[in-house]
Design a protein around this motif. Structure first.
Motif, PDB file in Angstrom:
ATOM      1  N   PRO A 298     -17.677 -26.100 -56.640  1.00  0.00           N
ATOM      2  CA  PRO A 298     -17.795 -24.662 -56.817  1.00  0.00           C
ATOM      3  C   PRO A 298     -16.517 -24.051 -57.392  1.00  0.00           C
ATOM      4  N   GLY A 299     -16.703 -23.117 -58.325  1.00  0.00           N
ATOM      5  CA  GLY A 299     -15.567 -22.480 -58.966  1.00  0.00           C
ATOM      6  C   GLY A 299     -15.246 -21.123 -58.352  1.00  0.00           C
ATOM      7  N   GLY A 300     -14.383 -20.382 -59.035  1.00  0.00           N
ATOM      8  CA  GLY A 300     -13.935 -19.085 -58.523  1.00  0.00           C
ATOM      9  C   GLY A 300     -15.084 -18.112 -58.284  1.00  0.00           C
ATOM     10  N   GLU A 301     -16.087 -18.118 -59.183  1.00  0.00           N
ATOM     11  CA  GLU A 301     -17.201 -17.170 -59.026  1.00  0.00           C
ATOM     12  C   GLU A 301     -18.041 -17.510 -57.787  1.00  0.00           C
ATOM     13  N   ASP A 302     -18.168 -18.801 -57.487  1.00  0.00           N
ATOM     14  CA  ASP A 302     -18.878 -19.193 -56.251  1.00  0.00           C
ATOM     15  C   ASP A 302     -18.101 -18.705 -55.028  1.00  0.00           C
ATOM     16  N   GLY A 303     -16.771 -18.866 -55.098  1.00  0.00           N
ATOM     17  CA  GLY A 303     -15.929 -18.400 -53.987  1.00  0.00           C
ATOM     18  C   GLY A 303     -16.071 -16.899 -53.797  1.00  0.00           C
ATOM     19  N   LEU A 304     -16.125 -16.168 -54.923  1.00  0.00           N
ATOM     20  CA  LEU A 304     -16.278 -14.713 -54.857  1.00  0.00           C
ATOM     21  C   LEU A 304     -17.645 -14.344 -54.273  1.00  0.00           C
ATOM     22  N   ALA A 305     -18.695 -15.011 -54.719  1.00  0.00           N
ATOM     23  CA  ALA A 305     -20.051 -14.695 -54.236  1.00  0.00           C
ATOM     24  C   ALA A 305     -20.136 -14.917 -52.718  1.00  0.00           C
ATOM     25  N   ALA A 306     -19.536 -15.994 -52.242  1.00  0.00           N
ATOM     26  CA  ALA A 306     -19.565 -16.257 -50.795  1.00  0.00           C
ATOM     27  C   ALA A 306     -18.806 -15.162 -50.049  1.00  0.00           C
ATOM     28  N   LEU A 307     -17.693 -14.732 -50.625  1.00  0.00           N
ATOM     29  CA  LEU A 307     -16.925 -13.669 -49.969  1.00  0.00           C
ATOM     30  C   LEU A 307     -17.707 -12.361 -49.953  1.00  0.00           C
ATOM     31  N   VAL A 308     -18.411 -12.066 -51.036  1.00  0.00           N
ATOM     32  CA  VAL A 308     -19.220 -10.836 -51.095  1.00  0.00           C
ATOM     33  C   VAL A 308     -20.266 -10.858 -49.977  1.00  0.00           C
ATOM     34  N   LEU A 309     -20.874 -12.013 -49.727  1.00  0.00           N
ATOM     35  CA  LEU A 309     -21.871 -12.118 -48.648  1.00  0.00           C
ATOM     36  C   LEU A 309     -21.189 -11.989 -47.276  1.00  0.00           C
ATOM     37  N   ALA A 310     -20.004 -12.567 -47.138  1.00  0.00           N
ATOM     38  CA  ALA A 310     -19.269 -12.434 -45.868  1.00  0.00           C
ATOM     39  C   ALA A 310     -18.893 -10.976 -45.634  1.00  0.00           C
ATOM     40  N   GLU A 311     -18.499 -10.288 -46.693  1.00  0.00           N
ATOM     41  CA  GLU A 311     -18.147  -8.864 -46.563  1.00  0.00           C
ATOM     42  C   GLU A 311     -19.394  -8.039 -46.227  1.00  0.00           C
ATOM     43  N   ALA A 312     -20.546  -8.445 -46.747  1.00  0.00           N
ATOM     44  CA  ALA A 312     -21.796  -7.740 -46.415  1.00  0.00           C
ATOM     45  C   ALA A 312     -22.087  -7.884 -44.922  1.00  0.00           C
ATOM     46  N   ALA A 313     -21.796  -9.067 -44.370  1.00  0.00           N
ATOM     47  CA  ALA A 313     -22.008  -9.274 -42.929  1.00  0.00           C
ATOM     48  C   ALA A 313     -21.082  -8.348 -42.137  1.00  0.00           C
ATOM     49  N   ARG A 314     -19.854  -8.229 -42.578  1.00  0.00           N
ATOM     50  CA  ARG A 314     -18.913  -7.307 -41.906  1.00  0.00           C
ATOM     51  C   ARG A 314     -19.405  -5.872 -41.988  1.00  0.00           C
ATOM     52  N   ALA A 315     -19.884  -5.496 -43.178  1.00  0.00           N
ATOM     53  CA  ALA A 315     -20.366  -4.121 -43.376  1.00  0.00           C
ATOM     54  C   ALA A 315     -21.570  -3.862 -42.492  1.00  0.00           C
ATOM     55  N   SER A 316     -22.438  -4.862 -42.340  1.00  0.00           N
ATOM     56  CA  SER A 316     -23.618  -4.708 -41.502  1.00  0.00           C
ATOM     57  C   SER A 316     -23.218  -4.520 -40.041  1.00  0.00           C
ATOM     58  N   LEU A 317     -22.224  -5.289 -39.603  1.00  0.00           N
ATOM     59  CA  LEU A 317     -21.770  -5.150 -38.215  1.00  0.00           C
ATOM     60  C   LEU A 317     -21.244  -3.736 -37.976  1.00  0.00           C
ATOM     61  N   ALA A 318     -20.490  -3.232 -38.964  1.00  0.00           N
ATOM     62  CA  ALA A 318     -19.916  -1.884 -38.827  1.00  0.00           C
ATOM     63  C   ALA A 318     -21.009  -0.824 -38.817  1.00  0.00           C
ATOM     64  N   SER A 319     -22.043  -1.001 -39.643  1.00  0.00           N
ATOM     65  CA  SER A 319     -23.064   0.048 -39.770  1.00  0.00           C
ATOM     66  C   SER A 319     -24.178  -0.094 -38.734  1.00  0.00           C
ATOM     67  N   GLY A 320     -24.300  -1.304 -38.175  1.00  0.00           N
ATOM     68  CA  GLY A 320     -25.328  -1.529 -37.169  1.00  0.00           C
ATOM     69  C   GLY A 320     -26.698  -1.814 -37.749  1.00  0.00           C
ATOM     70  N   GLY A 321     -26.787  -2.064 -39.036  1.00  0.00           N
ATOM     71  CA  GLY A 321     -28.094  -2.337 -39.641  1.00  0.00           C
ATOM     72  C   GLY A 321     -27.944  -3.226 -40.854  1.00  0.00           C
ATOM     73  N   PRO A 322     -29.073  -3.599 -41.473  1.00  0.00           N
ATOM     74  CA  PRO A 322     -28.994  -4.452 -42.656  1.00  0.00           C
ATOM     75  C   PRO A 322     -28.334  -3.740 -43.835  1.00  0.00           C
ATOM     76  N   VAL A 323     -27.656  -4.502 -44.678  1.00  0.00           N
ATOM     77  CA  VAL A 323     -27.055  -3.899 -45.874  1.00  0.00           C
ATOM     78  C   VAL A 323     -27.581  -4.633 -47.113  1.00  0.00           C
ATOM     79  N   ALA A 324     -27.717  -3.874 -48.179  1.00  0.00           N
ATOM     80  CA  ALA A 324     -28.135  -4.473 -49.450  1.00  0.00           C
ATOM     81  C   ALA A 324     -26.935  -5.149 -50.089  1.00  0.00           C
ATOM     82  N   VAL A 325     -27.186  -6.270 -50.736  1.00  0.00           N
ATOM     83  CA  VAL A 325     -26.113  -7.026 -51.376  1.00  0.00           C
ATOM     84  C   VAL A 325     -26.771  -7.821 -52.495  1.00  0.00           C
ATOM     85  N   ARG A 326     -25.996  -8.356 -53.413  1.00  0.00           N
ATOM     86  CA  ARG A 326     -26.573  -9.288 -54.404  1.00  0.00           C
ATOM     87  C   ARG A 326     -25.524 -10.334 -54.714  1.00  0.00           C
ATOM     88  N   ALA A 327     -25.760 -11.547 -54.275  1.00  0.00           N
ATOM     89  CA  ALA A 327     -24.797 -12.622 -54.558  1.00  0.00           C
ATOM     90  C   ALA A 327     -25.481 -13.960 -54.370  1.00  0.00           C
TER      91      ALA A 327
END
Ligand SMILES: NC(=O)c1ccc[n+]([C@@H]2O[C@H](COP(=O)([O-])OP(=O)(O)OC[C@H]3O[C@@H](n4cnc5c(N)ncnc54)[C@H](O)[C@@H]3O)[C@@H](O)[C@H]2O)c1
Length: 330
Positions: free
Chosen positions: A301-330
């Motif tokens: 996996p290259g840099g873009e794969d690393g970025l996509a995984a981080l975007v999904l991890a950040e979506a999980a953090r955002a969901s925890l903060a908001s208390g509900g599902p969040v939209a994401v694309r990665a």
């Protein structure tokens, strides 16, 4: 025919994973470990010199580096070595902040060097076999993915503080695995999490136990279970159910035996920390990096794969903060 010259590598950061990677490099006939930028004797024992980061960047005998330092140093080091013209392997994540990762990937692109991101679960022989079964159509269309990833014990406080937190340090492996298996974009994420192992983390808002539910574009569902405690070893399992069947990769033991007696059936303990469970994955990962550097093929996996995984991890953090599902694309 003469064998191609080995790729000359330096390892930066010879802590837990740095020592694993130093051993993998030293054992690979396509590589030569020429320097280590951390004075730990176990890494140096592989015949490498101990050197500073700047000396390694300036050394024309170093073709490539493996960055295994703490997470908050990665992006600066990647840029430093990309500018020095070295091929770069870097442990996940590139940085805890997606904006910083994007800026770093720009620098890497401008320098024209390869960057491989250490998503080593992709190279685990059992998970690769599972992926091969899916790709061969053995289970039909994927409908549900369950990924379990629990560490045996919590990590040192300094590591946690500099890691980006559970989602960006640990869940990132599992969201990367989900992307690897699904072959389609994830479009929503919902996380619940608590500090159950170390309630002392609650004051800082950090968590150590999480469940993440993600949905892919086709409607396929992914459930990820993470925890920083598993008293029975390094718990790494995947189950994928599809329209024609199911494929599962179970935990690994040093010896795959069962002892049966009047009290029941007993098996040896699971391989414990990632340094033993992931040894084969790390060796295959470094071999793939070396192969790409030697042949000029794209790293994966290259840099873009690393970025996509981080975007999904950040979506999980955002969901925890908001208390509900969040939209994401990665
Ligand atoms: N792929 C995996 O399975 C996996 C597993 C563990 C860790 N990691 C990643 O690897 C990185 C390191 O984790 P670890 O568990 O080995 O940590 P660690 O604390 O055991 O080791 C980090 C080492 O880096 C050194 N270091 C820190 N800053 C440095 C710098 N600027 N220059 C040179 N050396 C420096 C420290 O002295 C230490 O020896 C983290 O980013 C982590 O996310 C990946």
């Amino acid at each position: 025919m003469a064998r191609p010259a080995p790729i000359r590598l330096a390892v930066l950061g010879a802590g837990r994973i740095g020592q694993v990677q130093a051993r993998a490099i030293a054992a690979n006939p396509g590589a030569r470990l020429v320097a280590v930028a951390d004075a730990l004797p176990e890494a140096a024992a592989h015949g490498a010199a101990v050197a500073g980061v700047e000396a390694i960047a300036a050394d024309p005998r170093v073709d490539a580096v493996a960055i295994c330092t703490l997470t908050d140093t990665h992006a600066d080091l990647i840029e430093r070595f990309a500018r020095a013209g070295k091929a770069v392997f870097c442990e996940k994540p590139v940085d805890p902040d997606a904006g910083r990762v994007r800026a770093c990937l720009e620098v890497v692109r401008a320098c024209g060097v390869p960057l491989m991101v250490g998503c080593n679960r992709r190279f685990d022989p059992h998970f690769r076999a599972l992926k091969a079964a899916i790709d061969a159509g053995r289970i039909g269309r994927i409908e549900q993915v369950a990924i379990t990833s629990r560490d045996p014990a919590p990590l040192p406080a300094e590591y946690v503080a500099r890691s980006g937190g559970l989602f960006r340090d640990m869940t990132i492996h599992d969201v990367d695995m989900a992307r690897f298996l699904l072959g389609e974009a994830v479009v929503s994420g919902h996380a619940v999490a608590s500090a159950l192992v170390d309630p002392g983390l609650r004051a800082s808002g950090e968590v150590d136990t999480a469940t993440v539910v993600m949905v892919a574009e086709s409607g396929t569902q992914v459930v990820i279970s993470n925890a920083r405690r598993a008293v029975y070893g390094h718990d790494q399992r995947i189950e994928v159910a599809g329209s024609k069947g199911m494929v599962a990769a179970e935990n690994q033991r040093a010896a795959d035996i069962v002892i049966a007696d009047a009290q029941g059936c007993h098996a040896p303990p699971l391989l414990d920390v990632f340094m033993t469970r992931c040894t084969a994955a790390d060796a295959a990962e470094i071999a793939a990096f070396l192969e790409a550097v030697a042949t000029g093929a794209p790293v994966s996996p290259g840099g873009e794969d690393g970025l996509a995984a981080l975007v999904l991890a950040e979506a999980a953090r955002a969901s925890l903060a908001s208390g509900g599902p969040v939209a994401v694309r990665a």
